[in-house]
Enzyme design. Structure first.
Site, short mmCIF file in Angstrom:
data_model
loop_
_atom_site.label_atom_id
_atom_site.label_comp_id
_atom_site.label_asym_id
_atom_site.label_seq_id
_atom_site.Cartn_x
_atom_site.Cartn_y
_atom_site.Cartn_z
N GLN A 116 0.83 -1.20 0.00
CA GLN A 116 0.00 0.00 0.00
C GLN A 116 0.87 1.26 0.00
O GLN A 116 1.85 1.34 0.74
CB GLN A 116 -0.92 0.00 1.23
N GLU A 166 -1.39 -16.79 -1.21
CA GLU A 166 -0.74 -15.95 -2.22
C GLU A 166 -0.10 -16.87 -3.27
O GLU A 166 0.44 -17.92 -2.92
CB GLU A 166 0.33 -15.09 -1.53
N ASP A 213 -7.83 -8.60 -1.56
CA ASP A 213 -7.28 -7.32 -2.01
C ASP A 213 -6.54 -7.56 -3.32
O ASP A 213 -5.30 -7.59 -3.36
CB ASP A 213 -6.33 -6.76 -0.94
N CYS A 240 -8.61 -0.98 -5.30
CA CYS A 240 -8.16 0.33 -5.78
C CYS A 240 -8.81 0.66 -7.11
O CYS A 240 -8.48 1.68 -7.72
CB CYS A 240 -6.64 0.35 -5.91
#
Length: 265
Positions: A116, A166, A213, A240
């Site tokens: 971020q 991940e 995310d 985003c």
């Protein structure tokens, strides 16, 4: 949509820039180094200084631009620069190991990887996402697209167990190192294949909340299908890019998921 939660800084908040440039022609030195043109991806808009970036990043940008122009004759193709401010200063090597602090956590990650880029609002932002997951009453948390472990490690004290998933093995390794460095014992990080993301988790969806995310392109349908099949008690979708987020929510809604809230932390 809930009211927006403003950042403490309106300008000078961004800690990462990635300026691009095309190879200069015929020894030209005054070529654009900056961002893609909004209506023509083959054009570059010159950015000598960015009002969104921190002072340290802009100072490094001036040096980087001068360095590139001083070596103009060496370039045969375009390139992208990296300028990322962390606790060590401004990193320009995408392979460098760097450190950021968020609340009580100290996190190490690779400079070129995703992290971020608005640290001044980050503690409140993370608390908001974790709070939504906790409010579901779930005993466990899955942090998909976990990266170096920001959400997983921030949430650990609120759940019996946290599992970060991940596809990048390097990111999973960093997340595990961050858990050890911060003495967090109830987090496990898994490098999952794209075809079997939730297959190795020892928790049931009904007892679990999920924070996702994804990158700007959003989730692919394969991931969404696996998430739907896993059936978490609640999904907290951090994004985003509202366009791809809306697309993915439409996909989930068509399969029975209900939107409880939409906010702008």
């Amino acid at each position: 949509v809930d009211p927006c939660h403003p950042s403490p800084r309106e300008w000078g908040y961004r800690t990462k820039l990635t300026p691009h440039f095309h190879p200069p022609r015929g020894g030209e030195r005054d070529f654009p180094i900056g961002v893609l043109h909004a209506h023509n991806a083959r054009r570059r808009v010159d950015v000598p200084s960015c009002p969104l970036a921190t002072d340290a990043v802009n100072a490094a940008l001036r040096e980087a631009r001068a360095g590139v122009r001083g070596r103009a004759g060496e370039f045969r193709r375009g390139a992208t620069l990296l300028l990322r401010e962390t606790l060590e200063g401004v990193a320009t090597d995408p392979r460098a190991s760097v450190t950021e602090r968020v609340g009580d956590l100290t996190l190490r990650f690779v400079a070129g990887d995703f992290f971020q880029n608005t640290p001044f609002i980050l503690p409140a932002f993370v608390d908001h996402a974790v709070g939504l997951a906790k409010a579901s009453g779930a005993r466990h948390l899955v942090d998909a697209y976990c990266g170096s472990g920001l959400f997983a490690l921030s949430a650990a004290r609120h759940f019996e167990s946290v599992h970060g998933v991940e596809v990048s093995e390097d990111a999973v390794r960093k997340a595990a190192e961050n858990a050890a460095a911060n003495r967090i014992l109830n987090c496990r990080f898994v490098a999952g294949s794209a075809e079997r993301i939730f297959g190795n988790l020892p928790v049931k969806g009904a007892d679990t909340a999920a924070i996702i995310d994804p990158p700007r392109r959003g989730c692919d349908e394969g991931f969404l299908a696996q998430l739907d099949a896993f059936g978490p008690r609640r999904i907290v979708y951090v994004s985003c890019a509202p366009d791809t987020q809306a697309r993915d929510i439409r996909w989930l809604a068509a399969r029975g998921w209900q939107v409880l809230s939409a906010g702008n932390p």
